[in-house]
Design a protein around this motif. Structure first.
Motif, PDB file in Angstrom:
ATOM      1  N   MET A 158       0.849  -1.207   0.000  1.00  0.00           N
ATOM      2  CA  MET A 158       0.000   0.000   0.000  1.00  0.00           C
ATOM      3  C   MET A 158       0.879   1.250   0.000  1.00  0.00           C
ATOM      4  SD  MET A 158      -2.948   1.086   2.723  1.00  0.00           S
ATOM      5  CE  MET A 158      -3.936  -0.384   2.458  1.00  0.00           C
ATOM      6  N   ALA A 159       0.429   2.255  -0.707  1.00  0.00           N
ATOM      7  CA  ALA A 159       1.219   3.482  -0.774  1.00  0.00           C
ATOM      8  C   ALA A 159       1.326   4.127   0.614  1.00  0.00           C
ATOM      9  CB  ALA A 159       0.581   4.459  -1.751  1.00  0.00           C
ATOM     10  N   PRO A 160       2.484   4.624   0.956  1.00  0.00           N
ATOM     11  CA  PRO A 160       2.671   5.209   2.310  1.00  0.00           C
ATOM     12  C   PRO A 160       1.669   6.315   2.615  1.00  0.00           C
ATOM     13  CG  PRO A 160       4.765   4.943   1.199  1.00  0.00           C
ATOM     14  CD  PRO A 160       3.699   4.630   0.176  1.00  0.00           C
ATOM     15  N   TYR A 161       1.340   7.113   1.620  1.00  0.00           N
ATOM     16  CA  TYR A 161       0.430   8.227   1.919  1.00  0.00           C
ATOM     17  C   TYR A 161      -0.976   7.721   2.241  1.00  0.00           C
ATOM     18  CZ  TYR A 161      -2.093   8.230  -2.545  1.00  0.00           C
ATOM     19  OH  TYR A 161      -2.911   7.914  -3.595  1.00  0.00           O
ATOM     20  N   LEU A 162      -1.359   6.592   1.637  1.00  0.00           N
ATOM     21  CA  LEU A 162      -2.673   6.027   1.957  1.00  0.00           C
ATOM     22  C   LEU A 162      -2.712   5.543   3.405  1.00  0.00           C
ATOM     23  CD1 LEU A 162      -3.854   3.991  -1.151  1.00  0.00           C
ATOM     24  CD2 LEU A 162      -4.941   5.963  -0.071  1.00  0.00           C
ATOM     25  N   THR A 163      -1.631   4.958   3.844  1.00  0.00           N
ATOM     26  CA  THR A 163      -1.549   4.518   5.237  1.00  0.00           C
ATOM     27  C   THR A 163      -1.692   5.702   6.171  1.00  0.00           C
ATOM     28  OG1 THR A 163      -0.048   2.771   4.520  1.00  0.00           O
ATOM     29  CG2 THR A 163      -0.147   3.215   6.878  1.00  0.00           C
ATOM     30  N   ALA A 164      -1.045   6.807   5.826  1.00  0.00           N
ATOM     31  CA  ALA A 164      -1.111   8.003   6.666  1.00  0.00           C
ATOM     32  C   ALA A 164      -2.532   8.551   6.700  1.00  0.00           C
ATOM     33  CB  ALA A 164      -0.143   9.065   6.138  1.00  0.00           C
ATOM     34  N   VAL A 165      -3.200   8.555   5.553  1.00  0.00           N
ATOM     35  CA  VAL A 165      -4.573   9.059   5.496  1.00  0.00           C
ATOM     36  C   VAL A 165      -5.478   8.189   6.355  1.00  0.00           C
ATOM     37  CG1 VAL A 165      -6.584   9.333   3.999  1.00  0.00           C
ATOM     38  CG2 VAL A 165      -4.337  10.184   3.266  1.00  0.00           C
ATOM     39  N   MET A 166      -5.326   6.893   6.260  1.00  0.00           N
ATOM     40  CA  MET A 166      -6.174   5.991   7.038  1.00  0.00           C
ATOM     41  C   MET A 166      -5.908   6.149   8.535  1.00  0.00           C
ATOM     42  SD  MET A 166      -6.219   2.550   4.745  1.00  0.00           S
ATOM     43  CE  MET A 166      -7.326   1.697   5.865  1.00  0.00           C
ATOM     44  N   ALA A 167      -4.653   6.307   8.907  1.00  0.00           N
ATOM     45  CA  ALA A 167      -4.324   6.496  10.324  1.00  0.00           C
ATOM     46  C   ALA A 167      -4.947   7.786  10.835  1.00  0.00           C
ATOM     47  CB  ALA A 167      -2.803   6.530  10.500  1.00  0.00           C
ATOM     48  N   THR A 168      -4.910   8.827  10.024  1.00  0.00           N
ATOM     49  CA  THR A 168      -5.507  10.103  10.413  1.00  0.00           C
ATOM     50  C   THR A 168      -7.009   9.952  10.605  1.00  0.00           C
ATOM     51  OG1 THR A 168      -3.821  11.306   9.191  1.00  0.00           O
ATOM     52  CG2 THR A 168      -5.814  12.507   9.746  1.00  0.00           C
TER      53      THR A 168
END
Ligand SMILES: [Zn+2]
Length: 51
Positions: free
Chosen positions: A1-11
């Motif tokens: 998974m793209a790192p930015y997607l992980t960050a968005v989901m965590a947010t």
């Protein structure tokens, strides 16, 4: 998974808050993530998660 997607989901997970009284889940605006917000159903104050 793209790192930015992980960050968005965590947010989004951090912005989701469950009322301790009625268990209603609400999404809090990012600008209010450190504030206590009122539950829209029962008006119980829901504090920010401790992290
Ligand atoms: Zn509630």
């Amino acid at each position: 998974m793209a790192p930015y997607l992980t960050a968005v989901m965590a947010t989004m997970l951090h912005l989701k808050r469950v009322c301790p009284k009625c268990r209603h889940a609400q999404v809090v605006a990012a600008s209010r993530r450190r504030d206590t917000v009122a539950c829209p159903i029962c008006r119980t104050p829901v504090p920010p998660p401790k992290r």
